[in-house]
Design a protein around this motif. Structure first.
Motif, PDB file in Angstrom:
ATOM      1  N   ALA A  14       0.854  -1.194   0.000  1.00 50.19           N
ATOM      2  CA  ALA A  14       0.000   0.000   0.000  1.00 50.19           C
ATOM      3  C   ALA A  14       0.886   1.238   0.000  1.00 50.19           C
ATOM      4  N   HIS A  15       0.318   2.348  -0.433  1.00 54.40           N
ATOM      5  CA  HIS A  15       1.053   3.600  -0.334  1.00 54.40           C
ATOM      6  C   HIS A  15       0.068   4.759  -0.439  1.00 54.40           C
ATOM      7  N   THR A  16       0.586   5.952  -0.204  1.00 59.16           N
ATOM      8  CA  THR A  16      -0.120   7.189  -0.551  1.00 59.16           C
ATOM      9  C   THR A  16       0.888   8.018  -1.336  1.00 59.16           C
ATOM     10  N   VAL A  29      -4.912   5.976   1.240  1.00 60.09           N
ATOM     11  CA  VAL A  29      -4.123   4.728   1.312  1.00 60.09           C
ATOM     12  C   VAL A  29      -4.746   3.720   0.361  1.00 60.09           C
ATOM     13  N   HIS A  30      -3.940   3.175  -0.549  1.00 53.24           N
ATOM     14  CA  HIS A  30      -4.434   2.175  -1.493  1.00 53.24           C
ATOM     15  C   HIS A  30      -3.276   1.267  -1.868  1.00 53.24           C
ATOM     16  N   GLY A  31      -3.581   0.190  -2.595  1.00 51.90           N
ATOM     17  CA  GLY A  31      -2.537  -0.792  -2.864  1.00 51.90           C
ATOM     18  C   GLY A  31      -2.295  -1.053  -4.332  1.00 51.90           C
ATOM     19  N   HIS A  32      -1.141  -1.632  -4.585  1.00 54.36           N
ATOM     20  CA  HIS A  32      -0.792  -2.083  -5.934  1.00 54.36           C
ATOM     21  C   HIS A  32      -0.044  -3.413  -5.833  1.00 54.36           C
ATOM     22  N   THR A  33      -0.043  -4.133  -6.944  1.00 49.61           N
ATOM     23  CA  THR A  33       0.905  -5.234  -7.105  1.00 49.61           C
ATOM     24  C   THR A  33       2.080  -4.677  -7.904  1.00 49.61           C
ATOM     25  N   TRP A 108       7.836  -2.101 -11.818  1.00 50.13           N
ATOM     26  CA  TRP A 108       6.681  -1.683 -12.630  1.00 50.13           C
ATOM     27  C   TRP A 108       5.381  -2.198 -12.029  1.00 50.13           C
ATOM     28  N   ARG A 109       4.284  -1.569 -12.485  1.00 49.07           N
ATOM     29  CA  ARG A 109       2.948  -1.987 -12.083  1.00 49.07           C
ATOM     30  C   ARG A 109       2.231  -2.450 -13.342  1.00 49.07           C
ATOM     31  N   GLU A 110       2.090  -3.759 -13.499  1.00 49.24           N
ATOM     32  CA  GLU A 110       1.498  -4.344 -14.714  1.00 49.24           C
ATOM     33  C   GLU A 110       0.137  -3.702 -14.988  1.00 49.24           C
TER      34      GLU A 110
HETATM   35 ZN    ZN Z   1      -0.799   4.228  -6.023  1.00 52.75          ZN
END
Ligand code: ZN
Ligand SMILES: Nc1nc2c(c(=O)[nH]1)N=C([C@H](O)[C@H](O)COP(=O)(O)OP(=O)(O)OP(=O)(O)O)CN2
Length: 125
Positions: A14-16, A29-33, A108-110
């Motif tokens: 997660a990040h902001t 606050v939200h997330g990514h792979t 990277w974020r696919e």
């Molecule tokens: Zn983000």
């Protein structure tokens, strides 16, 4: 002859992000792979035919992944603002002392199609 070997790993985190544009969503606050790949360049070691044993690189990357996977990146010591650039720099920094050193790191974020590449090859004299 110079060879380049590489190892990928992924982590969910997660990040902001404080931004000028698209600011609303990024501030929450939200997330990514995230996906990451580390390259190591060099000659083969005549004793084992390897630039570096990839098992050794995987061991080092497992330690890095432990600090990122399922963490709030804003709170990861030494990362700074959780951008792709800082994630590349963080991964490279966590591999300091490795021989041979990493020659490139990519994060990277696919899902979003965005990514960053950090080139670590020393400038040719
Ligand atoms: Zn983000
Ligand atoms: N140079 C950089 N620019 C941006 C980065 C970065 O790491 N380096 N990161 C972002 C955002 O994190 C990325 O665009 C994703 O947006 P974000 O709000 O974090 O997450 P969303 O799921 O909401 O993605 P949307 O693109 O807003 O749909 C931006 N720039």
């Amino acid at each position: 002859m110079q060879f380049t070997v590489s190892q990928r790993f992924f982590f969910d985190a997660a990040h902001t992000l404080q931004r000028e544009i698209e600011a609303e969503g990024s501030r929450r606050v939200h997330g990514h792979t995230y996906h990451a790949e580390v390259w190591v360049q060099g000659p083969r070691n005549p004793a084992n035919g390897m630039v570096i044993d990839l098992g050794f690189l995987r061991q080092r990357l497992a330690v890095v992944r432990e600090q990122l996977d399922h963490h709030l990146l804003d709170e990861v010591p030494g990362l700074g603002t959780p951008t792709l650039e800082n994630l590349c720099a963080f991964i490279a920094q966590q591999l300091s002392g490795m021989q041979p050193p990493p020659s490139r790191v990519r994060v990277w974020r696919e899902a979003l199609g965005d990514g960053c590449t950090l080139d670590l090859t020393p400038p040719q004299a």
